[in-house]
Every structure is written in structure tokens, then in C-alpha cells.
Design a protein around this motif. Sequence first.
Motif, short mmCIF file in Angstrom:
data_model
loop_
_atom_site.label_atom_id
_atom_site.label_comp_id
_atom_site.label_asym_id
_atom_site.label_seq_id
_atom_site.Cartn_x
_atom_site.Cartn_y
_atom_site.Cartn_z
N PRO A 114 0.82 -1.22 0.00
CA PRO A 114 0.00 0.00 0.00
C PRO A 114 0.85 1.27 0.00
O PRO A 114 0.54 2.23 -0.72
CB PRO A 114 -0.82 -0.11 1.29
CG PRO A 114 -0.86 -1.57 1.58
CD PRO A 114 0.46 -2.11 1.10
N ALA A 115 1.92 1.28 0.75
CA ALA A 115 2.80 2.46 0.78
C ALA A 115 3.43 2.69 -0.59
O ALA A 115 3.54 3.84 -1.04
CB ALA A 115 3.88 2.29 1.84
N LEU A 116 3.84 1.61 -1.27
CA LEU A 116 4.44 1.76 -2.59
C LEU A 116 3.42 2.30 -3.59
O LEU A 116 3.73 3.19 -4.40
CB LEU A 116 5.00 0.43 -3.08
CG LEU A 116 6.20 -0.11 -2.30
CD1 LEU A 116 6.59 -1.49 -2.81
CD2 LEU A 116 7.37 0.85 -2.35
N ILE A 117 2.20 1.80 -3.55
CA ILE A 117 1.16 2.27 -4.47
C ILE A 117 0.87 3.75 -4.23
O ILE A 117 0.80 4.54 -5.17
CB ILE A 117 -0.10 1.40 -4.35
CG1 ILE A 117 0.19 0.01 -4.90
CG2 ILE A 117 -1.28 2.05 -5.07
CD1 ILE A 117 -0.89 -1.02 -4.63
N PHE A 118 0.73 4.13 -2.96
CA PHE A 118 0.48 5.53 -2.67
C PHE A 118 1.69 6.40 -3.00
O PHE A 118 1.54 7.56 -3.38
CB PHE A 118 0.04 5.74 -1.22
CG PHE A 118 -1.43 5.56 -1.03
CD1 PHE A 118 -2.31 6.60 -1.31
CD2 PHE A 118 -1.95 4.35 -0.61
CE1 PHE A 118 -3.67 6.44 -1.16
CE2 PHE A 118 -3.31 4.18 -0.45
CZ PHE A 118 -4.19 5.22 -0.73
N THR A 119 2.89 5.86 -2.88
CA THR A 119 4.09 6.62 -3.26
C THR A 119 4.09 6.87 -4.76
O THR A 119 4.48 7.95 -5.21
CB THR A 119 5.37 5.89 -2.82
OG1 THR A 119 5.32 5.71 -1.40
CG2 THR A 119 6.61 6.67 -3.19
N CYS A 120 3.63 5.91 -5.52
CA CYS A 120 3.53 6.08 -6.96
C CYS A 120 2.53 7.20 -7.31
O CYS A 120 2.78 7.99 -8.20
CB CYS A 120 3.09 4.76 -7.61
SG CYS A 120 2.91 4.85 -9.40
N LEU A 121 1.45 7.25 -6.58
CA LEU A 121 0.38 8.21 -6.89
C LEU A 121 0.55 9.55 -6.18
O LEU A 121 0.33 10.61 -6.77
CB LEU A 121 -0.98 7.61 -6.52
CG LEU A 121 -1.32 6.29 -7.20
CD1 LEU A 121 -2.59 5.70 -6.61
CD2 LEU A 121 -1.45 6.49 -8.70
N LEU A 122 0.90 9.50 -4.90
CA LEU A 122 0.98 10.68 -4.04
C LEU A 122 2.15 10.47 -3.08
O LEU A 122 1.96 10.11 -1.93
CB LEU A 122 -0.32 10.85 -3.24
CG LEU A 122 -1.61 10.94 -4.05
CD1 LEU A 122 -2.82 10.68 -3.17
CD2 LEU A 122 -1.72 12.29 -4.72
#
Length: 147
Positions: A114-122
Amino acid sequence: MMNMDTLFMVTCGIAAIGWIILIFVSPFWPNYEKFLIGVLIAILSLAYSMLNFSNFDPDILSKFSNLKGILSLYENPALLLAGWVHFLAFDLFVAVWIKRNSTLHGIKHGWIIPALIFTCLLAPLGFLIYILTRWIKTKDYFADNAM
């Protein structure tokens, strides 16, 4: 130099390859970090540098002092693309740091997705999610081994 639309597509594709490797391949590839930083992020950094140097304006530093000045920089499509490539490179770099730091602290890959996905987006929100995840998993907000 290739046109801005093509360069946009190429740099986004390079970043996408990096995210795929980081999220899906990195648990099985010990040298993922060398490839992501030494090749993909380096290519993005080169594209960023070329865009900036080829559009250098001697008055550019004065434009960083207020929001209107920053906005004027992004009226130039090449500088707007440079700003985008800056995000692509640094968001991916932050994600590599998250992956490396989680490994250092014994946090399993699934916990950081989840942290990686959110880092990609925001990116800043993704970083915050990782810090909170690390705190929950290690009970240590200010981890001794931050790097």
C-alpha cells in the motif's frame, strides 16, 4: 531531441517498468535496487537534466521566489515535462528507499505494497503510510537504521 509527447510517453514507460519491478519483481530479484537506481532513475535524471539545460533561462532563479513565478516556468512545455520527470524520478527513488528500509527492518514485502502504491500516486502520503507501517510493525517510530 525527440518531441515532448514522445519524451513524455518514454519517461512514463521507464517509470512504469520501475514500479512493476519494485512491486512485483523485487522480492525475487536481489539486485533490483542497482537496476532501478543505476539504470532507470539515472535515465530519468538524464532526461530531466537535458530538458532543463536545453531550456535554461538566466532569469530562472528569480522565478522560484513566488507562486506566480513558478507558474510561469510551467508555461514552457519542456519545463513542465521536466517537472513531471522530476516527480517520476524522485517518487521512484523514495519507493526504492521504502523497499530497502523495510527489508532492513524485517518488514515483509506485502506490508509495504500500500505504501508503494500511494508513493507512486501521491509520494508524500505513501512515505507517511510507510513510516506508520514501520512504526506499527517495529514499535519504533524513529528507527535507528533509517538508511
